[in-house]
Design a protein around this motif. Sequence first.
Motif, PDB file in Angstrom:
ATOM      1  N   ARG A 194      79.853 -61.256 -69.044  1.00 62.27           N
ATOM      2  CA  ARG A 194      81.070 -61.071 -69.848  1.00 62.27           C
ATOM      3  C   ARG A 194      81.518 -62.382 -70.486  1.00 62.27           C
ATOM      4  O   ARG A 194      82.111 -62.391 -71.565  1.00 62.27           O
ATOM      5  N   TYR A 195      81.247 -63.490 -69.812  1.00 63.26           N
ATOM      6  CA  TYR A 195      81.600 -64.791 -70.389  1.00 63.26           C
ATOM      7  C   TYR A 195      80.805 -65.031 -71.673  1.00 63.26           C
ATOM      8  O   TYR A 195      81.372 -65.382 -72.713  1.00 63.26           O
TER       9      TYR A 195
ATOM     10  N   LYS B 196      88.337 -59.544 -70.624  1.00 63.53           N
ATOM     11  CA  LYS B 196      88.698 -58.310 -69.950  1.00 63.53           C
ATOM     12  C   LYS B 196      89.295 -58.651 -68.594  1.00 63.53           C
ATOM     13  O   LYS B 196      88.984 -59.694 -68.005  1.00 63.53           O
TER      14      LYS B 196
ATOM     15  N   GLN C 224      91.261 -62.563 -68.862  1.00 57.54           N
ATOM     16  CA  GLN C 224      91.085 -62.279 -70.292  1.00 57.54           C
ATOM     17  C   GLN C 224      90.561 -63.512 -71.020  1.00 57.54           C
ATOM     18  O   GLN C 224      89.720 -63.408 -71.928  1.00 57.54           O
TER      19      GLN C 224
ATOM     20  N   VAL D 268      73.665 -54.872 -70.103  1.00 50.85           N
ATOM     21  CA  VAL D 268      74.156 -55.243 -71.439  1.00 50.85           C
ATOM     22  C   VAL D 268      73.152 -54.784 -72.493  1.00 50.85           C
ATOM     23  O   VAL D 268      71.942 -54.999 -72.345  1.00 50.85           O
TER      24      VAL D 268
ATOM     25  N   ILE E 234      89.086 -58.330 -65.000  1.00 51.06           N
ATOM     26  CA  ILE E 234      88.153 -57.885 -63.953  1.00 51.06           C
ATOM     27  C   ILE E 234      88.636 -58.300 -62.563  1.00 51.06           C
ATOM     28  O   ILE E 234      87.877 -58.296 -61.596  1.00 51.06           O
TER      29      ILE E 234
ATOM     30  N   LYS F 146      77.516 -54.680 -75.847  1.00 51.05           N
ATOM     31  CA  LYS F 146      78.419 -53.823 -75.084  1.00 51.05           C
ATOM     32  C   LYS F 146      77.866 -53.674 -73.666  1.00 51.05           C
ATOM     33  O   LYS F 146      76.660 -53.847 -73.422  1.00 51.05           O
ATOM     34  N   VAL F 147      78.762 -53.355 -72.733  1.00 49.15           N
ATOM     35  CA  VAL F 147      78.395 -53.199 -71.324  1.00 49.15           C
ATOM     36  C   VAL F 147      78.425 -51.719 -70.963  1.00 49.15           C
ATOM     37  O   VAL F 147      79.401 -51.015 -71.261  1.00 49.15           O
TER      38      VAL F 147
ATOM     39  N   PHE G 224      86.722 -63.841 -69.667  1.00 50.30           N
ATOM     40  CA  PHE G 224      85.813 -62.698 -69.739  1.00 50.30           C
ATOM     41  C   PHE G 224      86.137 -61.709 -70.849  1.00 50.30           C
ATOM     42  O   PHE G 224      85.382 -60.781 -71.103  1.00 50.30           O
TER      43      PHE G 224
ATOM     44  N   ILE H 150      79.226 -62.766 -73.479  1.00 47.76           N
ATOM     45  CA  ILE H 150      79.542 -61.708 -74.444  1.00 47.76           C
ATOM     46  C   ILE H 150      80.838 -62.028 -75.206  1.00 47.76           C
ATOM     47  O   ILE H 150      80.954 -61.778 -76.401  1.00 47.76           O
ATOM     48  N   SER H 151      81.814 -62.608 -74.469  1.00 49.82           N
ATOM     49  CA  SER H 151      83.102 -62.929 -75.105  1.00 49.82           C
ATOM     50  C   SER H 151      82.951 -63.982 -76.199  1.00 49.82           C
ATOM     51  O   SER H 151      83.799 -64.098 -77.091  1.00 49.82           O
TER      52      SER H 151
ATOM     53  N   GLU I 294      78.071 -59.728 -63.812  1.00 44.45           N
ATOM     54  CA  GLU I 294      79.184 -59.434 -64.719  1.00 44.45           C
ATOM     55  C   GLU I 294      79.965 -60.689 -65.086  1.00 44.45           C
ATOM     56  O   GLU I 294      80.325 -60.884 -66.254  1.00 44.45           O
TER      57      GLU I 294
END
Length: 273
Positions: free
Chosen positions: A208-209, A268, A263, A136, A270, A219-220, A266, A211-212, A204
Amino acid sequence: MKKKLSILTIAVLSIGLILSGCGNSKQANGSQAQDNSLKEIKEKGEFVVGLDDSFPPMGFKDDKGEIVGFDIDLAKEVAKRMGVKAVFKPVQWDGVLLSLNNKDIDVIWNGLTITDKRKEQIAFSNVYLQNKQIIVVKSDSTIKGKKDLSGKIVGIQLGSSSETALTADKETSSALKDTRKYSNNTEALMDLNQGRVDAVIVDEVVGRYYISKKPGLYKVLDEDFGKEDYGVGIRKSDNSFKEELDKTLDAMKADGTADKISQKWFGKDIITK
């Protein structure tokens, strides 16, 4: 005399085959009788999920003390489609396999990595999620891959899978200016935002959790430091329950329900298809 012996031999062999067939039939029926796992779940109207309730976003307690999370939502939807309820039971993680095999719980559903060692003791559902050790960076960073980390400062959680993965990548780790270790990933990401580190390596599902929660800030990168598969832990004897669980998860993947849950947590999809 020989003829009589032949007839007697044939008769004995025939009786043996009949008895053997009966024995096999009883054995098969006994095997089927032993696997009433799905029927038992249906009869009691619930399956008990064993978990560590301090593992966001997979399963954790919210501000109201309720257990929530990505795996929680998946388990609830699976239970609903099976016509039962999912009951969540926090357990000591180092003894979770024993809790499953002792029937204190019915499944382990909590970001459980599929390993050969665990396969010796329990069965697993089909893979529903593939976790990665992601990189990240801030959204305006010029870092595009591992090679760009040369001479940079990287943040990781102390004792995490991320630390193990970075250490194993000798080429990348030896080229870093410094590695800073944090007690948790939140602190590492805060330092990334403040410019104290150039990148953070994190699971991840966890990264992502977080980051959301702050869209547009991070960004990843496309490159990662390795993958691991997640599955639901099930007793080896519970074949019919496992088959129904796999079938239900597959249906949720196909109709987009699993995507929506992904969604939500995360930002997204995945889910492993």
